[in-house]
Design an enzyme around this catalytic site. Structure first.
Site, short mmCIF file in Angstrom:
data_model
loop_
_atom_site.label_atom_id
_atom_site.label_comp_id
_atom_site.label_asym_id
_atom_site.label_seq_id
_atom_site.Cartn_x
_atom_site.Cartn_y
_atom_site.Cartn_z
N HIS A 121 0.84 -1.20 0.00
CA HIS A 121 0.00 0.00 0.00
C HIS A 121 0.87 1.25 0.00
O HIS A 121 0.62 2.21 -0.75
CB HIS A 121 -0.91 -0.03 1.24
N GLU A 122 1.90 1.28 0.85
CA GLU A 122 2.76 2.46 0.92
C GLU A 122 3.55 2.64 -0.38
O GLU A 122 3.74 3.78 -0.83
CB GLU A 122 3.72 2.34 2.12
N GLU A 145 -6.41 7.24 -0.63
CA GLU A 145 -6.27 6.01 0.14
C GLU A 145 -6.91 4.82 -0.59
O GLU A 145 -6.37 3.71 -0.59
CB GLU A 145 -6.90 6.17 1.53
#
Length: 284
Positions: free
Chosen positions: A132-133, A203
């Site tokens: 995700h990062e 996000e």
């Protein structure tokens, strides 16, 4: 990449305009000019240094294949899968499980995770979080995040200065103290809303991108559920001291956060989990 540069430019212009408004209330036309010059300088400074400031705020310690082999090699494997340059890797000695990415572009990126997240998650779940990062880095979200966090903090400081020291209008007369008080509240709120206008959609995209990079969206879904559960009641002092950085974390790190709806820095975790579960079902 092009659309993110447009978003970054709009963000920087909007925050620069806020500097001008505050400067005008503090010192009339002269104050507005000085504030615009200060804001422009802050934009340039934030572009080059906001990632270093973020890492220093959280006392992040850089690690490598010798000092944290499992974590470092996990990030290296994901960066290779994503066909990205290897970012610098950091560990934050905090009990709260959380993680973030920073840096102005993929060639100058860093990822960081707390020791708490490494204890709470298993290898597969931690892999989902770091994917995700890396998705944030690949989408160039990190430039928007770090600049907005730095500038929002500067606006809050300038607004507090207005509240305590007042200001003068264009004719040199003292400003209404009630107006100064309203400015001290509304300016950082406006800066936060500018951040939030971008952060929630970002996000969802990073969740989707992380699922693609890792090839395991269910691992990220499980990780999000665990992080939100274990983060409750475990404050992160650096985040509480610098709330403008909360939107950079994978889960909101602020203790006692009662904001909802429009004022949330992150989408609802259950909605993020539902989207990742649907992604897994559809084999994407």
């Amino acid at each position: 990449m092009g659309f993110n540069w447009i978003k970054t430019s709009i963000l920087m212009a909007a925050i620069l305009a806020l500097f001008g408004v505050i400067g005008g209330m503090l010192g009339g036309k002269g104050g507005m000019l000085l504030a615009l010059l200060f804001g422009g300088g802050m934009n340039v400074f934030a572009y080059w240094n906001s990632d270093k400031m973020m890492l220093r705020m959280y006392n992040a310690q850089e690690v490598d294949a010798t000092t944290a082999p499992e974590f470092y090699n996990l990030v290296a494997e994901l960066a290779q899968r994503a066909q990205m340059p290897m970012p610098r890797v950091y560990v934050i000695h905090e009990e709260q499980p959380n993680a973030f990415a920073t840096g102005r572009d993929p060639e100058h990126a860093a990822v960081a995770a707390t020791t708490g997240i490494m204890r709470v998650l298993d290898y597969r779940e931690l892999r989902g979080v770091m994917a995700h990062e890396l998705a944030h880095v690949k989408h160039r979200d990190t430039l928007i995040s770090t600049i907005s966090a730095t500038m929002a903090g500067a606006i809050s400081a300038l607004a507090n200065f207005a509240m305590f020291f007042g200001g003068r209008d264009s004719d040199g007369r003292p400003n209404n103290p009630i107006a100064n008080l309203a400015l001290a509240f509304l300016a950082p709120l406006a800066a936060a809303l500018i951040q939030m206008a971008i952060s929630r959609a970002r996000e969802f995209e990073a969740d989707r991108g992380g699922g693609e990079i890792s090839g395991d969206p269910l691992a990220l879904a499980n990780a999000l559920r665990k992080i939100e559960y274990y983060a409750q009641g475990r404050p992160m002092p650096a985040a509480d001291a610098h709330p403008e950085t909360a939107q950079m974390m994978i889960i909101n790190p602020l203790s006692g956060d009662s904001l909802s709806g429009l004022f949330r820095t992150h989408p609802h975790t259950e909605e993020r989990i539902a989207r990742l579960n649907e992604m897994a079902r559809n084999g994407r």
